[in-house]
Design a protein around this motif. Sequence first.
Motif, mmCIF file in Angstrom:
data_model
loop_
_atom_site.group_PDB
_atom_site.id
_atom_site.type_symbol
_atom_site.label_atom_id
_atom_site.label_comp_id
_atom_site.label_asym_id
_atom_site.label_seq_id
_atom_site.Cartn_x
_atom_site.Cartn_y
_atom_site.Cartn_z
ATOM 1 N N ALA A 137 46.798 49.042 47.693
ATOM 2 C CA ALA A 137 45.746 48.043 47.561
ATOM 3 C C ALA A 137 45.090 47.812 48.918
ATOM 4 O O ALA A 137 45.723 47.975 49.962
ATOM 5 C CB ALA A 137 46.313 46.733 47.024
ATOM 6 N N VAL A 138 43.814 47.429 48.887
ATOM 7 C CA VAL A 138 43.064 47.114 50.106
ATOM 8 C C VAL A 138 43.024 45.602 50.268
ATOM 9 O O VAL A 138 42.689 44.876 49.330
ATOM 10 C CB VAL A 138 41.646 47.695 50.035
ATOM 11 C CG1 VAL A 138 40.867 47.352 51.306
ATOM 12 C CG2 VAL A 138 41.694 49.212 49.859
ATOM 13 N N SER A 172 48.984 44.304 31.869
ATOM 14 C CA SER A 172 48.445 44.363 33.228
ATOM 15 C C SER A 172 47.940 43.005 33.692
ATOM 16 O O SER A 172 47.456 42.192 32.897
ATOM 17 C CB SER A 172 47.300 45.380 33.293
ATOM 18 O OG SER A 172 47.719 46.654 32.848
ATOM 19 N N ILE A 173 48.034 42.781 34.995
ATOM 20 C CA ILE A 173 47.484 41.576 35.619
ATOM 21 C C ILE A 173 46.577 41.998 36.774
ATOM 22 O O ILE A 173 46.619 43.141 37.233
ATOM 23 C CB ILE A 173 48.584 40.620 36.123
ATOM 24 C CG1 ILE A 173 49.486 41.326 37.145
ATOM 25 C CG2 ILE A 173 49.390 40.084 34.955
ATOM 26 C CD1 ILE A 173 50.544 40.414 37.757
ATOM 27 N N TYR A 174 45.771 41.053 37.235
ATOM 28 C CA TYR A 174 44.773 41.345 38.278
ATOM 29 C C TYR A 174 44.840 40.268 39.348
ATOM 30 O O TYR A 174 44.864 39.066 39.047
ATOM 31 C CB TYR A 174 43.378 41.396 37.655
ATOM 32 C CG TYR A 174 42.270 41.732 38.620
ATOM 33 C CD1 TYR A 174 42.081 43.046 39.063
ATOM 34 C CD2 TYR A 174 41.411 40.739 39.081
ATOM 35 C CE1 TYR A 174 41.051 43.351 39.947
ATOM 36 C CE2 TYR A 174 40.383 41.040 39.967
ATOM 37 C CZ TYR A 174 40.207 42.359 40.389
ATOM 38 O OH TYR A 174 39.202 42.657 41.265
ATOM 39 N N ILE A 175 44.906 40.707 40.619
ATOM 40 C CA ILE A 175 44.891 39.791 41.762
ATOM 41 C C ILE A 175 43.538 39.943 42.452
ATOM 42 O O ILE A 175 43.267 40.982 43.055
ATOM 43 C CB ILE A 175 46.037 40.110 42.735
ATOM 44 C CG1 ILE A 175 47.390 40.034 42.014
ATOM 45 C CG2 ILE A 175 46.017 39.152 43.923
ATOM 46 C CD1 ILE A 175 48.578 40.421 42.878
ATOM 47 N N PRO A 176 42.651 38.959 42.364
ATOM 48 C CA PRO A 176 41.287 39.114 42.905
ATOM 49 C C PRO A 176 41.231 39.283 44.414
ATOM 50 O O PRO A 176 40.333 39.943 44.928
ATOM 51 C CB PRO A 176 40.584 37.818 42.466
ATOM 52 C CG PRO A 176 41.414 37.271 41.346
ATOM 53 C CD PRO A 176 42.811 37.682 41.661
ATOM 54 N N ASN A 177 42.155 38.684 45.135
ATOM 55 C CA ASN A 177 42.100 38.738 46.602
ATOM 56 C C ASN A 177 43.494 38.997 47.163
ATOM 57 O O ASN A 177 44.138 38.107 47.719
ATOM 58 C CB ASN A 177 41.528 37.421 47.163
ATOM 59 C CG ASN A 177 42.323 36.216 46.699
ATOM 60 O OD1 ASN A 177 42.972 36.253 45.655
ATOM 61 N ND2 ASN A 177 42.296 35.148 47.494
ATOM 62 N N ILE A 178 43.949 40.213 47.040
ATOM 63 C CA ILE A 178 45.293 40.549 47.482
ATOM 64 C C ILE A 178 45.360 40.524 49.012
ATOM 65 O O ILE A 178 44.380 40.827 49.704
ATOM 66 C CB ILE A 178 45.714 41.929 46.928
ATOM 67 C CG1 ILE A 178 47.224 42.094 46.991
ATOM 68 C CG2 ILE A 178 44.988 43.066 47.635
ATOM 69 C CD1 ILE A 178 47.731 43.254 46.137
ATOM 70 N N THR A 179 46.507 40.121 49.552
ATOM 71 C CA THR A 179 46.680 39.997 50.999
ATOM 72 C C THR A 179 47.868 40.852 51.444
ATOM 73 O O THR A 179 48.633 41.376 50.629
ATOM 74 C CB THR A 179 46.929 38.536 51.398
ATOM 75 O OG1 THR A 179 48.193 38.112 50.865
ATOM 76 C CG2 THR A 179 45.825 37.634 50.854
ATOM 77 N N ALA A 186 44.662 48.034 55.314
ATOM 78 C CA ALA A 186 43.378 47.494 55.762
ATOM 79 C C ALA A 186 42.216 48.217 55.109
ATOM 80 O O ALA A 186 41.174 47.634 54.815
ATOM 81 C CB ALA A 186 43.274 47.590 57.284
ATOM 82 N N LYS A 187 42.366 49.510 54.888
ATOM 83 C CA LYS A 187 41.339 50.285 54.209
ATOM 84 C C LYS A 187 42.007 51.371 53.399
ATOM 85 O O LYS A 187 43.127 51.794 53.704
ATOM 86 C CB LYS A 187 40.334 50.886 55.193
ATOM 87 C CG LYS A 187 40.942 51.855 56.188
ATOM 88 C CD LYS A 187 39.872 52.413 57.117
ATOM 89 C CE LYS A 187 40.469 53.427 58.103
ATOM 90 N NZ LYS A 187 39.431 53.986 58.995
#
Length: 225
Positions: free
Chosen positions: A38-39, A112-119, A155-156
């Motif tokens: 994930a980014v 499935s689930i979704y995390i809009p702003n993963i850290t 990070a990318k």
Amino acid sequence: MSALAEAPLMLIVLVLLMALQAGMCAGACVEVDSDTEAVANRGFKLGCISCKRRGEVMATASVTWLFKAVGEADFSHLYSYEDQRGRIADERFEGRVLWRGSRRTLDLQDGSIYIPNITFNDTGSYKCVFSRVLIYDDYVFRTNTSKIINVRVVAKMTRGMASILSEVMMYVAIIGLQLWLLVEMIYCYRKISAASEEALRESAAEYLAVASENKDNSAAVLMAE
């Protein structure tokens, strides 16, 4: 038609039949593995699919997600989805988890689930647990299925192994097609060449036979005179 020429034709027919079958079974369940990279600060979908083996059997299911961050020893309760309602159980994900699984049904197959702003703090292991109840005429049968997804937040986006393998397979397919075309061209050239030589031999034999017959007729005429 040669065996080389029949092989690709049979392959094309097989692919078309598979595509037709896939179209007819568009609602079929397919268990696809989740992404694992994930980014940071972007949306990320944690995929979890558990297909019911007997489509004709009525069933109900619930989904539970657990999370174990890097350095933690045990999984903690993250999210639950049951009776078409979701609930976030981990305060670290409060307001940050959305349901992306099966909707308008109690017979869940996509959890499935979704995390809009993963850290970066979300790096770790996620466990998806399906609790399914199969309903038969005389009894019910309970099953549990779990999957673990190890997620790395970067990070990318980096180029994954799947992308590299896909590109390699593409080049292998292109090279294989070119080799097949080369073999087919050589085969056709040899077949045409052999047919031409046979036609030339038949023409030469026919010409010699006609010439010999004319010669014999001429000799017979001279003797008669």
